[in-house]
Structure formats: structure tokens, C-alpha cells
Design a protein around this motif. Structure first.
Motif, short mmCIF file in Angstrom:
data_model
loop_
_atom_site.label_atom_id
_atom_site.label_comp_id
_atom_site.label_asym_id
_atom_site.label_seq_id
_atom_site.Cartn_x
_atom_site.Cartn_y
_atom_site.Cartn_z
N ALA A 159 -0.43 -8.08 -6.02
CA ALA A 159 -1.28 -6.94 -5.69
C ALA A 159 -0.50 -5.64 -5.86
O ALA A 159 0.73 -5.62 -5.86
N ILE A 160 -1.24 -4.57 -6.02
CA ILE A 160 -0.68 -3.23 -5.90
C ILE A 160 -1.03 -2.77 -4.48
O ILE A 160 -2.19 -2.88 -4.07
N LEU A 161 -0.05 -2.33 -3.73
CA LEU A 161 -0.26 -2.00 -2.33
C LEU A 161 -0.80 -0.58 -2.19
O LEU A 161 -0.26 0.36 -2.78
N TYR A 162 -1.87 -0.45 -1.42
CA TYR A 162 -2.49 0.85 -1.14
C TYR A 162 -2.48 1.09 0.36
O TYR A 162 -3.32 0.57 1.08
N THR A 163 -1.48 1.83 0.83
CA THR A 163 -1.39 2.23 2.22
C THR A 163 -1.18 3.74 2.24
O THR A 163 -1.06 4.37 1.19
N GLU A 164 -1.12 4.31 3.43
CA GLU A 164 -0.88 5.75 3.52
C GLU A 164 0.45 6.13 2.87
O GLU A 164 0.55 7.12 2.16
N LYS A 165 1.46 5.33 3.10
CA LYS A 165 2.77 5.62 2.55
C LYS A 165 2.78 5.48 1.03
O LYS A 165 3.30 6.34 0.32
N THR A 166 2.17 4.41 0.51
CA THR A 166 2.20 4.19 -0.93
C THR A 166 1.31 5.18 -1.68
O THR A 166 1.62 5.55 -2.81
N LEU A 167 0.23 5.64 -1.06
CA LEU A 167 -0.60 6.65 -1.71
C LEU A 167 0.15 7.96 -1.83
O LEU A 167 -0.01 8.70 -2.81
N GLY A 168 0.98 8.27 -0.85
CA GLY A 168 1.83 9.45 -0.95
C GLY A 168 2.86 9.32 -2.06
O GLY A 168 3.17 10.28 -2.75
N LEU A 169 3.37 8.11 -2.24
CA LEU A 169 4.35 7.88 -3.31
C LEU A 169 3.69 7.95 -4.69
O LEU A 169 4.32 8.35 -5.66
N GLN A 170 2.42 7.55 -4.77
CA GLN A 170 1.73 7.57 -6.06
C GLN A 170 1.57 8.99 -6.60
O GLN A 170 1.49 9.18 -7.81
N GLU A 171 1.51 9.96 -5.72
CA GLU A 171 1.43 11.35 -6.17
C GLU A 171 2.69 11.76 -6.92
O GLU A 171 2.66 12.64 -7.77
N ASP A 172 3.81 11.11 -6.62
CA ASP A 172 5.08 11.39 -7.29
C ASP A 172 5.34 10.44 -8.45
O ASP A 172 6.45 10.41 -8.98
N GLY A 173 4.37 9.59 -8.81
CA GLY A 173 4.53 8.68 -9.94
C GLY A 173 5.17 7.36 -9.58
O GLY A 173 5.65 6.64 -10.45
N MET A 174 5.18 6.99 -8.30
CA MET A 174 5.77 5.74 -7.85
C MET A 174 4.65 4.79 -7.43
O MET A 174 3.71 5.19 -6.75
N VAL A 175 4.73 3.53 -7.87
CA VAL A 175 3.74 2.52 -7.52
C VAL A 175 4.46 1.39 -6.80
O VAL A 175 5.58 1.02 -7.17
N VAL A 176 3.82 0.82 -5.77
CA VAL A 176 4.39 -0.30 -5.02
C VAL A 176 3.62 -1.55 -5.39
O VAL A 176 2.40 -1.61 -5.24
N ILE A 177 4.34 -2.57 -5.89
CA ILE A 177 3.74 -3.81 -6.37
C ILE A 177 4.25 -4.97 -5.53
O ILE A 177 5.46 -5.10 -5.33
N GLN A 178 3.34 -5.83 -5.07
CA GLN A 178 3.71 -7.03 -4.33
C GLN A 178 3.69 -8.20 -5.31
O GLN A 178 2.71 -8.39 -6.04
N THR A 179 4.77 -8.99 -5.33
CA THR A 179 4.89 -10.10 -6.27
C THR A 179 5.35 -11.36 -5.55
O THR A 179 5.65 -11.34 -4.36
N SER A 180 5.44 -12.43 -6.31
CA SER A 180 6.00 -13.67 -5.77
C SER A 180 7.51 -13.49 -5.59
O SER A 180 8.12 -12.63 -6.24
N PRO A 181 8.14 -14.29 -4.72
CA PRO A 181 9.57 -14.10 -4.44
C PRO A 181 10.48 -14.39 -5.64
O PRO A 181 11.61 -13.95 -5.66
N LYS A 182 9.99 -15.10 -6.63
CA LYS A 182 10.85 -15.45 -7.76
C LYS A 182 10.93 -14.35 -8.83
O LYS A 182 11.74 -14.44 -9.74
N MET A 183 10.13 -13.31 -8.71
CA MET A 183 10.14 -12.21 -9.68
C MET A 183 11.44 -11.44 -9.58
O MET A 183 11.97 -11.23 -8.50
N THR A 184 11.96 -11.01 -10.74
CA THR A 184 13.18 -10.21 -10.79
C THR A 184 12.85 -8.83 -11.35
O THR A 184 11.76 -8.61 -11.88
N LYS A 185 13.80 -7.91 -11.24
CA LYS A 185 13.59 -6.57 -11.78
C LYS A 185 13.36 -6.61 -13.29
O LYS A 185 12.45 -5.99 -13.82
N ASN A 186 14.21 -7.36 -13.99
CA ASN A 186 14.07 -7.46 -15.44
C ASN A 186 12.77 -8.17 -15.82
O ASN A 186 12.14 -7.82 -16.82
#
Length: 93
Positions: free
Chosen positions: A9-36
Motif C-alpha cells: 500500500a501507499i500510506l495516507y496519514t496526516e504525516k505522510t500527506l504533509g511529506l507528499q507536498e515535498d515530493g516524498m511518498v511512503v510505501i508499505q511493502t513485504s519485509p523481504k523488499m530491499t532498497k535496490n
């Protein structure tokens, strides 16, 4: 190899909506996902490479339901800095 199905999911909370204004998105993934792996998925499916990716491992909460103890699943949160003009669209979680 990471896949689009590892993104929960893409997380939509008060904090993440504030971050989206600055071009930052918060994504929830499975634990096995890596940065690369996340960078490769974003490049393959959405056509852009993120400027910066920060990760955070979250443990599932222990909960009681009708006297039985269970736990929510573990997951990872990624804070992704999008390049100018890039958007995440057509992601159904």
C-alpha cells in the motif's frame, strides 16, 4: 527479485500527506523488499528512478482477540523521494 506484488500500500496519514507536498511518498511493502528491489520496481513499472530511498522495518503488533493472542504481520516502510514531475499512479493495494 522484488516484484510489484511485494508493494502492499501507499500510506495516507496526516504525516505522510504533509511529506507528499515535498515530493516524498511512503510505501508499505513485504519485509523481504530491499532498497535496490524497490528502485527496480519503480523504474520498471512507473518509469522513474527515485532520488532517495530510506527504509524502516516495522514489527507487527501483538493483539488479543476473544482471549487468544495473535500478531499482525511484519512489514517494511519506505520513504521514497520522487523526482520532479513523477507520480505513482494505477497502484491498487
Amino acid at each position: 527479485m522484488a516484484d510489484i506484488t511485494d508493494i502492499r500500500a501507499i500510506l495516507y496519514t496526516e504525516k505522510t500527506l504533509g511529506l507528499q507536498e515535498d515530493g516524498m511518498v511512503v510505501i508499505q511493502t513485504s519485509p523481504k523488499m530491499t532498497k535496490n528491489g524497490l528502485k527496480a520496481v519503480l523504474k520498471e513499472y512507473f518509469g522513474f528512478t527515485p532520488l532517495r530511498v530510506n527504509s524502516l522495518r516495522m514489527s507487527g503488533k501483538v493483539k488479543k482477540f476473544r482471549g487468544r493472542i495473535g500478531s499482525r504481520p511484519d512489514y517494511k516502510k519506505f520513504y521514497v523521494k520522487l523526482p520532479e514531475g513523477a507520480q505513482l499512479e494505477n497502484l491498487e493495494a
